[in-house]
Design a protein around this motif. Sequence first.
Motif, PDB file in Angstrom:
ATOM      1  N   LYS A   7       0.820  -1.214   0.000  1.00 19.72           N
ATOM      2  CA  LYS A   7       0.000   0.000   0.000  1.00 19.72           C
ATOM      3  C   LYS A   7       0.859   1.271   0.000  1.00 19.72           C
ATOM      4  O   LYS A   7       0.537   2.244  -0.668  1.00 19.72           O
ATOM      5  CB  LYS A   7      -0.909  -0.017   1.227  1.00 19.72           C
ATOM      6  N   TRP A   8       1.954   1.262   0.756  1.00 21.53           N
ATOM      7  CA  TRP A   8       2.683   2.498   0.998  1.00 21.53           C
ATOM      8  C   TRP A   8       3.906   2.709   0.111  1.00 21.53           C
ATOM      9  O   TRP A   8       4.315   3.850  -0.119  1.00 21.53           O
ATOM     10  CB  TRP A   8       3.106   2.560   2.468  1.00 21.53           C
ATOM     11  N   LEU A  11       3.581   5.151  -2.852  1.00 20.38           N
ATOM     12  CA  LEU A  11       3.394   6.532  -2.398  1.00 20.38           C
ATOM     13  C   LEU A  11       4.705   7.164  -1.965  1.00 20.38           C
ATOM     14  O   LEU A  11       4.995   8.319  -2.306  1.00 20.38           O
ATOM     15  CB  LEU A  11       2.390   6.582  -1.245  1.00 20.38           C
ATOM     16  N   HIS A  15       6.502  10.364  -4.012  1.00 18.05           N
ATOM     17  CA  HIS A  15       6.853  11.644  -3.395  1.00 18.05           C
ATOM     18  C   HIS A  15       8.342  11.955  -3.526  1.00 18.05           C
ATOM     19  O   HIS A  15       8.723  13.128  -3.461  1.00 18.05           O
ATOM     20  CB  HIS A  15       6.419  11.673  -1.932  1.00 18.05           C
ATOM     21  N   ILE A  30       2.408  11.926   3.541  1.00 16.73           N
ATOM     22  CA  ILE A  30       1.550  10.735   3.557  1.00 16.73           C
ATOM     23  C   ILE A  30       0.924  10.670   4.949  1.00 16.73           C
ATOM     24  O   ILE A  30       1.308   9.842   5.779  1.00 16.73           O
ATOM     25  CB  ILE A  30       2.366   9.453   3.257  1.00 16.73           C
ATOM     26  N   ASP A  82      -0.362   7.209 -11.220  1.00 17.54           N
ATOM     27  CA  ASP A  82      -0.966   8.438 -10.715  1.00 17.54           C
ATOM     28  C   ASP A  82      -1.974   8.991 -11.716  1.00 17.54           C
ATOM     29  O   ASP A  82      -3.082   9.384 -11.362  1.00 17.54           O
ATOM     30  CB  ASP A  82       0.116   9.472 -10.418  1.00 17.54           C
TER      31      ASP A  82
END
Length: 91
Positions: A7-8, A11, A15, A30, A82
């Motif tokens: 999930k992370w 992200l 970034h 986040i 994205d």
Amino acid sequence: MNLIGTKWKPLVLFHLLEGDLRSGILQKQIPEISNKMFTQTVRDLEKDGLISRKVFPVVPPKVEYGLTKRGKSLEDILRSLDSWGSQDSIK
């Protein structure tokens, strides 16, 4: 998928596409991620060679994360994800 399939991880990588970030700034971008999960995620990404961790010998401690060459190779994939996720017409 084993490298970025959580999930992370995407992200955090996304970034870092714009450049190196201090640990606290990256984590603030986040807001839903817990301290424990943030730490685990960046350690996994570092272990897999996708990000680098730079520790500065200052007080208070300063840590910066950045993409490695291998991590930068994921840019097109991350930007495509994205873009795909931003489309309103997908239902």
